[in-house]
Scaffold this active site. Structure first.
Site, PDB file in Angstrom:
ATOM      1  NE  ARG A   1       4.790  -1.945  -8.212  1.00 54.36           N
ATOM      2  CZ  ARG A   1       4.291  -2.927  -7.512  1.00 54.36           C
ATOM      3  NH1 ARG A   1       3.165  -2.743  -6.863  1.00 54.36           N
ATOM      4  NH2 ARG A   1       4.910  -4.084  -7.426  1.00 54.36           N
TER       5      ARG A   1
ATOM      6  CB  SER B   1      11.426  -2.330  -3.895  1.00 48.62           C
ATOM      7  OG  SER B   1      10.927  -2.052  -5.188  1.00 48.62           O
TER       8      SER B   1
ATOM      9  CG  ASN C   1      -0.377  -6.327  -1.436  1.00 44.70           C
ATOM     10  OD1 ASN C   1      -0.399  -7.404  -0.861  1.00 44.70           O
ATOM     11  ND2 ASN C   1       0.188  -5.239  -0.918  1.00 44.70           N
ATOM     12  N   GLY C   2      -1.499  -6.876  -5.740  1.00 43.25           N
ATOM     13  CA  GLY C   2      -2.159  -6.485  -6.989  1.00 43.25           C
ATOM     14  C   GLY C   2      -2.937  -7.656  -7.572  1.00 43.25           C
TER      15      GLY C   2
ATOM     16  CG  ASP D   1       5.216  -9.970  -4.900  1.00 46.26           C
ATOM     17  OD1 ASP D   1       4.571  -8.943  -5.200  1.00 46.26           O
ATOM     18  OD2 ASP D   1       5.896 -10.614  -5.733  1.00 46.26           O
TER      19      ASP D   1
ATOM     20  CB  SER E   1      12.482  -8.306  -5.660  1.00 44.98           C
ATOM     21  OG  SER E   1      11.768  -9.189  -6.490  1.00 44.98           O
TER      22      SER E   1
ATOM     23  CG  LEU F   1       8.425  -7.738  16.407  1.00 46.44           C
ATOM     24  CD1 LEU F   1       9.114  -9.063  16.106  1.00 46.44           C
ATOM     25  CD2 LEU F   1       7.074  -7.668  15.693  1.00 46.44           C
TER      26      LEU F   1
ATOM     27  CG  HIS G   1      -1.281  -1.838  -2.635  1.00 49.13           C
ATOM     28  ND1 HIS G   1      -0.328  -2.819  -2.734  1.00 49.13           N
ATOM     29  CD2 HIS G   1      -1.246  -1.172  -3.811  1.00 49.13           C
ATOM     30  CE1 HIS G   1       0.255  -2.752  -3.929  1.00 49.13           C
ATOM     31  NE2 HIS G   1      -0.284  -1.761  -4.597  1.00 49.13           N
TER      32      HIS G   1
HETATM   33  C1  IPE Z   1       9.066  -6.613  -4.098  1.00 48.06           C
HETATM   34  O1  IPE Z   1       7.894  -6.895  -4.803  1.00 48.06           O
HETATM   35  C2  IPE Z   1       8.903  -5.354  -3.316  1.00 48.06           C
HETATM   36  C3  IPE Z   1       7.938  -5.398  -2.224  1.00 48.06           C
HETATM   37  C4  IPE Z   1       7.294  -6.457  -1.799  1.00 48.06           C
HETATM   38  C5  IPE Z   1       7.747  -4.164  -1.536  1.00 48.06           C
HETATM   39  P1  IPE Z   1       7.734  -6.486  -6.323  1.00 48.06           P
HETATM   40  O2  IPE Z   1       6.406  -6.962  -6.762  1.00 48.06           O
HETATM   41  O3  IPE Z   1       8.009  -5.045  -6.524  1.00 48.06           O
HETATM   42  O4  IPE Z   1       8.897  -7.332  -7.011  1.00 48.06           O
HETATM   43  P2  IPE Z   1       9.136  -7.717  -8.532  1.00 48.06           P
HETATM   44  O5  IPE Z   1       9.168  -6.432  -9.293  1.00 48.06           O
HETATM   45  O6  IPE Z   1       8.006  -8.566  -8.966  1.00 48.06           O
HETATM   46  O7  IPE Z   1      10.434  -8.438  -8.549  1.00 48.06           O
HETATM   47  C1  IPE Z   2       3.386  -6.135  -3.179  1.00 50.22           C
HETATM   48  O1  IPE Z   2       2.326  -6.479  -4.008  1.00 50.22           O
HETATM   49  C2  IPE Z   2       3.258  -4.729  -2.635  1.00 50.22           C
HETATM   50  C3  IPE Z   2       4.217  -3.770  -3.194  1.00 50.22           C
HETATM   51  C4  IPE Z   2       5.204  -4.068  -3.984  1.00 50.22           C
HETATM   52  C5  IPE Z   2       4.053  -2.379  -2.786  1.00 50.22           C
HETATM   53  P1  IPE Z   2       2.347  -6.106  -5.544  1.00 50.22           P
HETATM   54  O2  IPE Z   2       1.765  -4.750  -5.714  1.00 50.22           O
HETATM   55  O3  IPE Z   2       3.718  -6.276  -6.112  1.00 50.22           O
HETATM   56  O4  IPE Z   2       1.363  -7.187  -6.142  1.00 50.22           O
HETATM   57  P2  IPE Z   2       1.532  -7.972  -7.500  1.00 50.22           P
HETATM   58  O5  IPE Z   2       2.880  -8.628  -7.485  1.00 50.22           O
HETATM   59  O6  IPE Z   2       1.417  -6.978  -8.602  1.00 50.22           O
HETATM   60  O7  IPE Z   2       0.422  -8.954  -7.496  1.00 50.22           O
HETATM   61 MG    MG Z   3       4.675  -7.853  -6.956  1.00 44.99          MG
END
Ligand code: IPE
Ligand code: IPE
Ligand code: MG
Length: 256
Positions: free
Chosen positions: A75, A69, A26-27, A24, A200, A135, A41
């Site tokens: 999104r 997920s 990346n954004g 989690d 999550s 692995l 990403h």
């Molecule tokens: C969980 O992260 C899913 C993945 C890492 C693929 P999210 O960023 O989607 O989770 P929430 O929405 O913050 O709980």
């Molecule tokens: C996790 O990073 C990657 C995916 C869920 C695909 P996020 O995209 O959820 O990044 P944040 O949580 O918005 O920083």
């Molecule tokens: Mg996230």
């Protein structure tokens, strides 16, 4: 174990057999650099490569990565489309190297919602690596823990309907075997990056006795050192499985 393994790991039998990671942040990583989410990403893919190779080198048996997920469809259309494209590109680009490193890839999740070309790529990547003995890398894509339990229940209910199984014969082991992770043991260590402390809807059944490790690091910054930090933390936990600390100590070999 490779000679490059960090020297704190002296007994590989103590290592977590199955590590699961909620990748989690990346954004936020991208936004903190004034960049678009997709930049994060893409940087996250490099962290995946580092983590997979470190886990393989350390002799971890199973690594399960949460990539997308069942809730991530919520999104923006653009982010979902770009993530799918990234998935196709990375799979195509990396599968040969994974195969060379004897990694066995399995995509867990409801892949039926993916494009036909992505489904084909997944099937051929799984087939190519099916007999590898390194692995086991599970990539959770369109995955939800509740969905996983539901699909296992549907398979078992149909066995009951057909008279192959009775309700009384249902056991935890039979449920585990029907989950998408039926080929691997339950999770020992669950890692979540980015400071969020929630599951999550990841592997709800499989984390029953996992140690839960939360780090503030955003996923693109995760690397071999981050993984070994998490493993070092895990090695210092006393896993009790319902027993008392004294009972566990009595089972341990006497320290010289
Ligand atoms: C969980 O992260 C899913 C993945 C890492 C693929 P999210 O960023 O989607 O989770 P929430 O929405 O913050 O709980
Ligand atoms: C996790 O990073 C990657 C995916 C869920 C695909 P996020 O995209 O959820 O990044 P944040 O949580 O918005 O920083
Ligand atoms: Mg996230």
């Amino acid at each position: 174990m490779s000679s490059q393994s960090p020297n704190f790991i002296t007994d590989s039998s103590l290592l977590p057999k199955h590590i699961a990671i909620i990748m989690d942040g990346n954004g936020r990583w991208a936004q903190s650099r004034g960049k678009a989410r997709m930049f994060g990403h893409k940087a996250g893919v490099d962290a995946v490569k580092k983590t997979v190779s470190a886990a393989n080198r350390l002799g971890i048996q199973v690594l399960t990565l949460f990539a997308f997920s069942s809730e991530n469809w919520r999104r923006s259309e653009e982010e979902v489309r770009l993530l799918m494209e990234l998935f196709v590109t990375v799979l195509g680009r990396e599968i040969k190297q994974l195969h060379k490193n004897s990694v066995r890839l399995k995509v867990i999740g409801d892949t039926s919602r993916f494009s036909n070309s992505l489904q084909d790529k997944i099937a051929s990547a799984e087939a190519l690596t099916a007999n590898n003995i390194g692995l086991i890398l599970n990539v959770a894509a369109n995955y939800g823990g509740q969905w996983d339990i539901l699909q296992a229940m549907q398979k078992l209910a149909s066995q009951v309907e057909r008279g192959v199984l009775s309700a009384e014969q249902l056991t935890e082991a039979k449920i585990s075997a029907q989950l998408t992770t039926g080929h691997v043991p339950d999770v020992d260590l669950m890692i979540r990056t980015s400071g969020e402390c929630r599951i999550s809807n990841f592997m709800l059944w499989q984390v029953a006795y996992a140690e839960l490790y939360f780090t503030e690091q955003f996923w693109p910054d995760f690397n071999e050192a981050s993984l070994t930090d998490a493993i070092a933390w895990y090695l210092n936990r006393e896993r009790r499985f319902g027993c008392t600390g004294e009972q566990i100590q009595a089972l341990l070999p006497v320290k010289k």
